[in-house]
Motif scaffolding. Sequence first.
Motif: not given
Length: 472
Positions: A213-218, A224-226, A250-251, A258-260
Motif C-alpha cells: 500500500n505504501v508503494g501504491l500511495l507513493n 516513483y523512487e519511494k 510500471e514505476c 527500461f532495463d530495471q
Amino acid sequence: MFNAEDDYDNNYKDIEFLRKEFNKIKAGEQHQSLHEDDFEALIDYFESLGDRENVKLAYEISTSIYPYSTALMMRQAEWFLTQKKTGQALSLIERLSEISPNNMDSLLLHAEILIESNKAKEAADLLEQEINKYPQSDHVMILMELSEVYDELADYEKVYDTLKRVLAIKPEYEDALLRICFWADITKRQKDCIILHEQILDEAPFYASAWYNVGLLNQSLKEYEKAIDAYEYCIAVDTKYEYAYRNQGECYIQLKQFDQAIAVLEEHLQITKPDDIVLETIAYCWERKKQYAKARHFYRKASQLNQEDDTIFYRIGETYAKEKQWEKAIKSYSVALHINKDNVTYCLALGNCLMELEAAEEALIIYLNAVKLRPDIKSTWQALVKGLFRADHLEEALMQLDLAEEHCGDKVDFLYYRAGVLLALGRTKEALHIFELALSIHAKKANVLNHLNKEILQHPVFATAHARYKRK
C-alpha cells in the motif's frame, strides 16, 4: 458404517414428512407440531423450488406460532428485502431490535434495509449511535458496514475516516487495507494514508500488504523512487506478491529505466504462470529501447496467450513501421483491424504504410473508411487530405476540406492545408491570403504543412510571409 445414500434418503423422507405436515396445517387438519428448525428447513426447500407462495405462507405460519423467534424474524426481514418490500422489512426489523437488543446481525440488516429504503443518512446515524453498545471485537464489522453507508451517501471523507478507524482497531484487517488506498486517492489524502501505514509498519515491519500500500500511495503521488523502495520491501517479505512486481515495473517505466523494468517483470514471470499483460509490458520496454526484434518476440508471446488482443498486433506493426518494413507492418496492422474493425488509429496506420509503398489509391480507401468511422475528429480528415494531395487529387482535397470544416468546425490546421492545396493548384493569391489568415490565428502551427510536403514552407510565396510572422 455411514452411508451417504442412506443419509440423503433420510433427509428426503424428513422433508417429505415436513411438507405433508405443512400441507395439513394449511388445510386446517390435525398435524404434528413443527419446530422453528422445521420451518427453516421448509423455507429452504420452497426457496430451492422458487415457490414464492409457499415461502410466504411458511413465514406467516411460523411467525404466528413462534412470534418471538429471532432467527425466523431475521430470515423473514431478509426475505422481505429481497422481495423489495422494504416497508415490511423495516417494520419487522424494528420490532426485532426491541425484542433482541444488541444483536449485531440485526443491526447490520437494519442498516441495509434503511439504505434500500433510501434512508442512508438514518442508517449512518443508527450505526454511529449503536456501535458503542457492542464490544470492540464487533466494531470492525459495524465500521465496515458504516463505510459502505458513507459511500452510498457520497461522503468520501467519512468513508476514508471510517476505514482508518477499522485499522486503528485491527491493523492487519485485509479488507480495509485493500480499500483504503482507493479512498485516499479519491480524497487526495495519500500522505495521511502513508503516515497511517508507517505507524502500522512500526508495529509489524514484515506486513507485506502494508508495504504494498505504501508503494501504491507513493506511486499515486508520482514519487516513483519511494514507491519502488516500498515494493522492494513487499517482495522481500513475500516473494510471491505478484502485483508488487507489476507496479514496480510500471514505476521503472515512468522513470524511463527500461532495463530495471524488464528485470523486475521477468522476475515476475518466474514466480507465476505466463501473463499476457506482463509480456506485453516487457515488449513495450524493448520497443522503447529500440530493440524492435526483441519487442516483437515478447509481443508474439503475449498474443499466443490472448489472440483477440488487437493492441498487441498493432504494436507489432509499429515496430515494423519504425524499421520501415512497410509490408510486414501492413500485415500486422491488418490483423489488428480485422479484430477491431472500428479502430480509427489502425486505419490511419495502415493507410500511412500504403502511402509509403506508393499505393495511394488503396490508402485513400482506408482513409475514407477512417473518416466514416470518426468524422468528428480532425486527424482522420488530415490523413485523407494528405493522401489526396500526394495522389494529386487536388480539387477533391478542397472538397474534403469543406466537409472537414462542416464536421469539425473551423480548425487552423484545415486553413494551412487549404493554403497548401491552393498553392499546388497554382491559385497563388488565394493561397497566400489563406496562409496569412492561418498565420494570424496560430503562426506556430504553420509546420503542419510539412505533412503535405516538406518543401512547401520554403516556397517563395509562403516563405516571405512566414518569415515576417516569425519576426513579429
